[in-house]
Design a protein around this motif. Sequence first.
Motif, short mmCIF file in Angstrom:
data_model
loop_
_atom_site.label_atom_id
_atom_site.label_comp_id
_atom_site.label_asym_id
_atom_site.label_seq_id
_atom_site.Cartn_x
_atom_site.Cartn_y
_atom_site.Cartn_z
N ALA A 163 47.34 47.48 41.20
CA ALA A 163 46.73 46.77 40.20
C ALA A 163 45.29 47.03 40.47
O ALA A 163 44.40 47.25 39.70
N VAL A 164 44.92 46.90 41.83
CA VAL A 164 43.47 47.16 42.19
C VAL A 164 43.20 48.68 41.96
O VAL A 164 42.08 49.00 41.33
N LEU A 172 44.41 50.70 39.57
CA LEU A 172 44.39 50.95 38.38
C LEU A 172 43.11 50.16 37.62
O LEU A 172 42.70 50.77 36.51
N GLN A 173 42.58 48.81 38.18
CA GLN A 173 41.95 48.12 37.24
C GLN A 173 40.54 48.05 37.87
O GLN A 173 39.50 48.02 37.23
N VAL A 174 40.13 48.62 39.06
CA VAL A 174 38.79 48.49 39.84
C VAL A 174 38.33 49.55 40.16
O VAL A 174 39.25 50.40 40.64
N ASP A 175 37.14 49.93 39.74
CA ASP A 175 36.45 51.28 40.03
C ASP A 175 35.87 51.14 41.52
O ASP A 175 34.91 50.57 41.87
N LEU A 176 36.73 51.76 42.47
CA LEU A 176 36.18 51.73 44.03
C LEU A 176 35.89 53.22 44.45
O LEU A 176 35.62 53.43 45.59
N GLY A 177 35.49 53.93 43.49
CA GLY A 177 34.93 55.41 43.72
C GLY A 177 35.82 56.01 44.60
O GLY A 177 37.10 56.18 44.55
N ALA A 178 35.46 57.00 45.21
CA ALA A 178 36.04 58.23 46.14
C ALA A 178 36.97 57.38 47.32
O ALA A 178 37.96 58.05 47.38
N GLU A 179 36.78 56.30 47.54
CA GLU A 179 37.91 55.47 48.53
C GLU A 179 38.61 54.76 47.78
O GLU A 179 39.36 53.72 48.57
N GLU A 217 45.06 50.39 48.78
CA GLU A 217 46.12 49.85 49.90
C GLU A 217 45.70 48.71 50.90
O GLU A 217 46.45 48.03 51.11
N THR A 218 44.35 49.24 51.43
CA THR A 218 43.97 48.09 52.36
C THR A 218 43.94 46.49 51.61
O THR A 218 44.17 45.62 52.25
N TRP A 237 36.31 37.18 46.11
CA TRP A 237 35.60 37.40 45.01
C TRP A 237 34.36 38.34 45.49
O TRP A 237 34.10 39.09 44.46
N GLY A 238 33.77 38.29 46.35
CA GLY A 238 32.41 39.07 46.52
C GLY A 238 32.48 40.56 46.25
O GLY A 238 31.88 41.16 45.34
N ARG A 239 33.46 41.43 46.96
CA ARG A 239 33.68 42.88 46.58
C ARG A 239 34.33 43.16 45.18
O ARG A 239 34.02 44.11 44.34
N LEU A 240 35.07 42.16 44.85
CA LEU A 240 35.88 42.36 43.59
C LEU A 240 35.03 42.16 42.61
O LEU A 240 34.96 42.79 41.34
N ALA A 241 33.85 41.18 42.65
CA ALA A 241 33.02 40.90 41.56
C ALA A 241 31.97 42.04 41.47
O ALA A 241 31.57 42.38 40.21
N ALA A 242 31.85 42.90 42.52
CA ALA A 242 30.78 43.64 42.68
C ALA A 242 31.06 45.06 42.09
O ALA A 242 30.44 45.74 41.33
N ALA A 243 32.47 45.36 41.94
CA ALA A 243 33.07 46.61 41.76
C ALA A 243 33.34 46.62 40.16
O ALA A 243 33.38 45.67 39.42
N GLY A 244 32.89 48.00 39.55
CA GLY A 244 33.04 47.83 38.05
C GLY A 244 34.67 48.01 37.92
O GLY A 244 35.37 48.01 38.58
#
Length: 219
Positions: free
Chosen positions: A137-138, A140-147, A153-154, A190-197
């Motif tokens: 889900a992460v 497919l739905q969250v833009d985490l860039g090259a990593e 998975e982490t 929420w911190g990193r999840l909110a920041a990611a597109g």
Amino acid sequence: MASGAGGAAEGRREQLLDAADRVIRRDGPGASMNAIAAEAGITKPILYRHFADKHGLYQALAERHMAGLLASVRAALALPLERRDLVEAVLDTYLAAIEARPQVYRFLTHPEAGDGLGPGGPLAPALQRIADEIADAVRLQVDLGAEAGLLSETWGRGITGMVLATGDWWLEQRPCSREEMVRALADLLWGRLAAAGSRPVAASDVRTGSDPAQPGPTP
């Protein structure tokens, strides 16, 4: 004939699991094989014919209850919600499940089950699948860039482990309501999840997790 015998054996196995559920709800995590056999109206040796030993019974009960939980988590992850609401929905799904059947949860995490909540415990395969679902889900739905691969998975495993440990403590101590615990966990995540597109889901995206589980019977 063979298929009929197999169906009868499976039906009898389900009846024995129903009996085990009743005893566990009554006696808690210390429920004995003798008590389960008595509830089912059989002797302990006959019970062992179906489950080999108590660990086999733990495994069968874990499969029964965790299949339903996995299906519920998957359904929560697919809800058309804003990201923060989705996080809270998934957290609430897990906490609601262990709150609804605390005696069964305690039985399955009892040290006799095999390493409690650790990798050797009966819940381990289902928890691994939940971690895979969250990672998918992460990814497919969250833009985490090259990593994205590494981070998804982490996060899947980190979120599962955190909620597992916190849920175990919450169920034991009851320091607050379930709603308050959901908010506290969501705040931490929420911190990193909110920041990611957000990442648009392409038609070519395919789930990489385990095969869909069929909900198991829940008492």
